[in-house]
Scaffold this motif. Structure first.
Motif: not given
Length: 228
Positions: A36-40, A44, A59, A63
């Protein structure tokens, strides 16, 4: 090959879910088993509070929500969770996120409508949960050889209806607060309030739709306050 099949399944589920809403709503699906793309950071903190096996689902759901927002011309933005664990959408947005252990699905809109979406495996409801999920009236209504499967649709419909109403009412309630009537042939259902919740009186109804797709049940409810 496995990943390609998963992508095809995701596309089919996404298209079916999109058909449950009008054109002002965008839908996106994410696979929590893929990178996955990193979450904010704001997200988190919420995700870290979930049990380990659910963190990837939370997560991926965020996205998926951002992917849906981009379809409507939105920019990437954090979608943290409030004290009630409901998503806090950026200004001007409304949406709903759902996930199970296979897929994450998000529906968003820039309009005034409030959305509720739910995804469940298309497997019969555990018989031990039947009396918890369904009222005696609902059980009588779906009596027959496929009662457990129709009960699973009712479960999903109640989840979607609850998610749609909560941003308007802020009311927490259980499964017995709604009575669901499903119309299998049309893929539609009605969610009737058995007791009042916020501005909804006992007897008020929400309209919903559902689809059986790729071994899953997807349900959707839209509440447009301007049309109430």
């Amino acid at each position: 090959m496995i990943e390609a099949c998963a992508d095809e399944d995701a596309a089919v589920i996404e298209a079916a879910a999109a058909d449950l809403f009008d054109r002002a709503v965008a839908v996106a699906v994410a696979d929590p088993h893929q990178a996955q793309q990193p979450i904010w950071a704001e997200e988190a903190r919420f995700v870290a509070q979930a049990v380990a096996k659910r963190q990837a689902e939370f997560a991926a759901g965020r996205n998926a929500a951002r992917a849906a927002m981009r379809k409507l011309g939105g920019r990437n933005a954090a979608i943290p969770a409030g004290p009630d664990r409901a998503p806090q959408w950026p200004m001007g947005w409304h949406g709903s996120i759902t996930h199970n252990d296979r897929w994450c699905l998000a529906a968003v809109t820039r309009g005034a409508a409030h959305l509720g979406v739910d995804i469940e495996a298309a497997t019969p409801l555990n018989p031990d949960l039947l009396s918890t999920i369904c009222s005696p009236e609902e059980r009588a209504r779906i009596a027959g050889s496929d009662q457990a499967m129709q009960a699973k649709v009712i479960f999903s419909a109640k989840e979607a209806a609850y998610k749609a109403q909560f941003p308007l009412t802020g009311v927490l309630f259980g499964f017995d607060h709604l009575d669901i009537v499903i119309a299998p042939d049309s893929g539609q259902f009605q969610a009737r309030f058995v007791r009042p919740a916020g501005q909804f009186a006992a007897g008020d109804r929400l309209q919903g739709r559902f689809a059986l797709v790729q071994g899953h049940i997807v349900t959707a409810v839209t509440i447009d306050p301007a049309k109430e």
